[in-house]
Design a protein around this motif. Structure first.
Motif, PDB file in Angstrom:
ATOM      1  N   LEU A 127     113.874 -19.253 -17.712  1.00  0.00           N
ATOM      2  CA  LEU A 127     114.521 -18.091 -16.889  1.00  0.00           C
ATOM      3  C   LEU A 127     113.765 -16.796 -18.483  1.00  0.00           C
ATOM      4  N   TYR A 128     113.688 -17.390 -19.918  1.00  0.00           N
ATOM      5  CA  TYR A 128     113.544 -16.436 -21.059  1.00  0.00           C
ATOM      6  C   TYR A 128     112.135 -16.443 -20.177  1.00  0.00           C
ATOM      7  N   VAL A 171     108.267 -17.265 -26.223  1.00  0.00           N
ATOM      8  CA  VAL A 171     108.964 -18.419 -25.998  1.00  0.00           C
ATOM      9  C   VAL A 171     108.762 -19.669 -25.792  1.00  0.00           C
ATOM     10  N   GLU A 172     106.901 -20.391 -26.472  1.00  0.00           N
ATOM     11  CA  GLU A 172     106.636 -21.136 -26.468  1.00  0.00           C
ATOM     12  C   GLU A 172     108.065 -22.068 -28.229  1.00  0.00           C
ATOM     13  N   PHE A 173     108.246 -20.879 -28.777  1.00  0.00           N
ATOM     14  CA  PHE A 173     109.202 -21.251 -29.903  1.00  0.00           C
ATOM     15  C   PHE A 173     110.329 -22.219 -29.249  1.00  0.00           C
ATOM     16  N   VAL A 174     110.595 -22.209 -28.365  1.00  0.00           N
ATOM     17  CA  VAL A 174     111.568 -22.561 -27.675  1.00  0.00           C
ATOM     18  C   VAL A 174     111.716 -23.710 -26.068  1.00  0.00           C
ATOM     19  N   ARG A 175     110.488 -24.100 -26.346  1.00  0.00           N
ATOM     20  CA  ARG A 175     110.158 -24.397 -25.302  1.00  0.00           C
ATOM     21  C   ARG A 175     110.102 -25.392 -25.586  1.00  0.00           C
ATOM     22  N   LEU A 234     102.662 -25.982 -33.513  1.00  0.00           N
ATOM     23  CA  LEU A 234     101.886 -25.044 -32.901  1.00  0.00           C
ATOM     24  C   LEU A 234     101.333 -25.956 -31.523  1.00  0.00           C
ATOM     25  N   THR A 235     101.543 -25.066 -30.284  1.00  0.00           N
ATOM     26  CA  THR A 235     101.498 -25.524 -28.728  1.00  0.00           C
ATOM     27  C   THR A 235     100.242 -25.812 -28.332  1.00  0.00           C
ATOM     28  N   MET A 236     100.035 -26.196 -26.996  1.00  0.00           N
ATOM     29  CA  MET A 236      99.023 -25.901 -26.654  1.00  0.00           C
ATOM     30  C   MET A 236      98.748 -24.485 -26.257  1.00  0.00           C
TER      31      MET A 236
END
Length: 266
Positions: free
Chosen positions: A171-172, A213-217, A231-233
């Motif tokens: 939703l973010y 958003v990746e910081f909360v996904r 760090l994510t892909m």
């Protein structure tokens, strides 16, 4: 904590035929882009029929590029052991970054066919893309896909199959990649702009939104964090996007203003 809405992922079932909400979200994205694209088609010398052709090119780019991107970026080891997995589109998912590459290739082919400058066409396409991005994130939410990380914020939700409340990260992304990105690009592009500026702005804003958003996904389970313990892909793939967006916006300052000679409809 909010209660996750129990939505049947199947919108319509007619005997063996089942239509999923996720598939309908793709239809919403393409139909919305088609409708809005027709409103502005004359800006770059296209007809209403040309917009239909453009959406066909774009659809092929999204589907083929999105699937190839997913298996290469997020499942290369599985692809190496089972090459036929590439065609099992129901198993795994689609990659935005792969879909973007596919759309750019499709745009290059379309621009060549219609004798348009490449960035003239991508500037036209960029404000239409967030419609599909936002619709796709709603589809992710309905499917309970891409849950966020565990959180105690008041709007956290317990997703199906889980026991802990999590960020509703899809939703973010709907709000940022869909609503905010569309609003900014649509308003900025109402006036003639220098060639490449809208395309660069799209790349930069999407990269910033996705990186944040990746910081909360929740990271992809098969990859986890790929560096530094955070760090994510998804974040790694947005870095070249942000750099390309900045470079394109700087480059655009020396380019002509597209469509400046004629009045521009909203």
């Amino acid at each position: 904590m909010l209660e996750y809405p129990q939505i049947d992922p199947i919108a319509v079932a007619l005997g063996p035929l089942k239509i999923h909400w996720y598939g309908l979200m793709y239809v919403v994205g393409f139909v919305g882009a088609w409708w809005l694209g027709r409103r502005r088609a004359a800006r770059i010398g296209l007809t209403a029929d040309d917009i239909g052709d453009l959406l066909f090119y774009g659809a092929l780019g999204v589907v083929l590029g999105g699937r190839l991107g997913y298996v290469l970026f997020y499942g290369f080891e599985r692809l190496a052991s089972d090459p036929l997995w590439l065609f099992q589109v129901w198993d795994g998912g689609m990659s935005f970054h792969g879909g973007l590459v596919g759309v750019l290739i499709a745009a290059a082919l379309f621009a060549r066919k219609h004798r348009l400058a490449f960035f003239q066409l991508t500037d036209f396409i960029a404000p239409l893309v967030p419609i599909g991005l936002g619709a796709g994130r709603i589809g992710n939410f309905i499917n309970a896909e891409l849950p966020g990380r565990v959180s105690d914020v008041p709007w956290a939700m317990v997703f199906p199959g889980g026991t802990q409340p999590r960020h509703p990260s899809s939703l973010y992304e709907f709000a940022l990649e869909g609503v905010v990105l569309f609003t900014v690009l649509w308003l900025v592009s109402r006036r003639p702009r220098r060639r490449g500026m809208i395309s660069g702005l799209f790349l930069l804003l999407y990269a910033l939104f996705r990186f944040g958003v990746e910081f909360v996904r929740q990271p992809d389970p098969q990859l986890g964090f790929i560096a530094f313990g955070w760090l994510t892909m998804g974040q790694l793939l947005t870095v070249p996007m942000a750099l390309a967006g900045l470079a394109l916006m700087l480059w655009s300052r020396r380019q002509p203003v597209d469509g400046a000679a004629t009045p521009q409809p909203a």
